[in-house]
Design a protein around this motif. Structure first.
Motif, short mmCIF file in Angstrom:
data_model
loop_
_atom_site.label_atom_id
_atom_site.label_comp_id
_atom_site.label_asym_id
_atom_site.label_seq_id
_atom_site.Cartn_x
_atom_site.Cartn_y
_atom_site.Cartn_z
N GLY A 1 78.20 -26.41 -12.06
CA GLY A 1 78.10 -27.74 -11.47
C GLY A 1 77.23 -28.72 -12.24
N ARG A 2 76.60 -28.26 -13.31
CA ARG A 2 75.80 -29.19 -14.11
C ARG A 2 76.75 -30.12 -14.85
N LYS A 3 76.32 -31.30 -15.15
CA LYS A 3 77.16 -32.27 -15.85
C LYS A 3 77.26 -31.87 -17.32
N GLY A 4 78.49 -31.61 -17.75
CA GLY A 4 78.74 -31.28 -19.14
C GLY A 4 79.77 -32.23 -19.70
N ASP A 5 79.49 -33.52 -19.53
CA ASP A 5 80.49 -34.52 -19.88
C ASP A 5 80.40 -35.01 -21.32
N THR A 6 79.40 -34.56 -22.05
CA THR A 6 79.31 -34.93 -23.46
C THR A 6 79.09 -33.67 -24.29
N ARG A 7 79.46 -33.74 -25.53
CA ARG A 7 79.26 -32.59 -26.41
C ARG A 7 77.78 -32.24 -26.55
N LEU A 8 76.93 -33.25 -26.51
CA LEU A 8 75.50 -33.00 -26.63
C LEU A 8 74.97 -32.24 -25.41
N SER A 9 75.42 -32.58 -24.21
CA SER A 9 74.96 -31.84 -23.03
C SER A 9 75.51 -30.41 -23.04
N ILE A 10 76.73 -30.24 -23.52
CA ILE A 10 77.29 -28.89 -23.61
C ILE A 10 76.51 -28.07 -24.64
N LEU A 11 76.13 -28.70 -25.74
CA LEU A 11 75.31 -28.02 -26.75
C LEU A 11 73.99 -27.56 -26.14
#
Length: 157
Positions: free
Chosen positions: A26-36
């Motif tokens: 449920g965490r926001k992973g809407d950008t490649r940087l947040s996914i990283l």
């Protein structure tokens, strides 16, 4: 002869969750940087197993082995002994790649069963490689993603 009414039959509601949502909790992973950031923190082994459980194909191919580099029995033993096991950043990135490819293929082919059928068969446009077998390599993952995008836009060659 007895009749069964719908009120007497319990309904099982299947929640349709996207594989990446399972990994991200449920965490926001809407950008490649947040996914990283999230992959650098490491996904929990239980989240990875939950993500893999969304796909019959992924369970059938024991992808937990490919993601962790450990045997199924070792993974099971680790999970029992230490409770919450976290994957390292490399393993977490590979888990995310599998989640993302399954989602993208499902969008392209219209349903998960068709996506899984495509992922497990050799593909002429991928030089006869099986897409599922390319995903754990970053370059192979990108080749599969690029080809799915081409299919999406109607460019097959």
């Amino acid at each position: 002869m007895s009749t069964v009414t719908t009120a007497s039959v319990p309904r099982v509601r299947k929640t349709l969750r996207r594989p990446t949502e399972v990994l991200l909790h449920g965490r926001k992973g809407d950008t490649r940087l947040s996914i990283l950031k999230f992959t650098n923190e490491g996904f929990s082994l239980s989240a990875v197993k939950d993500m893999l459980a969304l796909s019959a194909l992924y369970m059938e191919h024991d992808l937990v082995q490919r993601i962790t580099g450990k045997s199924i029995r070792t993974v099971q033993r680790l999970a029992k002994e230490t409770g919450s096991v976290r994957l390292n950043p490399q393993q977490s990135a590979v888990a995310f790649q599998y989640a993302q490819v399954l989602e993208h293929a499902t969008e392209v082919f219209g349903n998960q069963q068709l996506a899984e059928d495509w992922l497990k068969k050799p593909c002429k446009y991928l030089d006869g490689n099986v897409p599922l077998e390319l995903v754990d390599n970053p370059l192979g993952f990108q080749v599969v993603e690029d080809y799915l995008t081409r299919i999406e836009h109607g460019v097959y060659q």
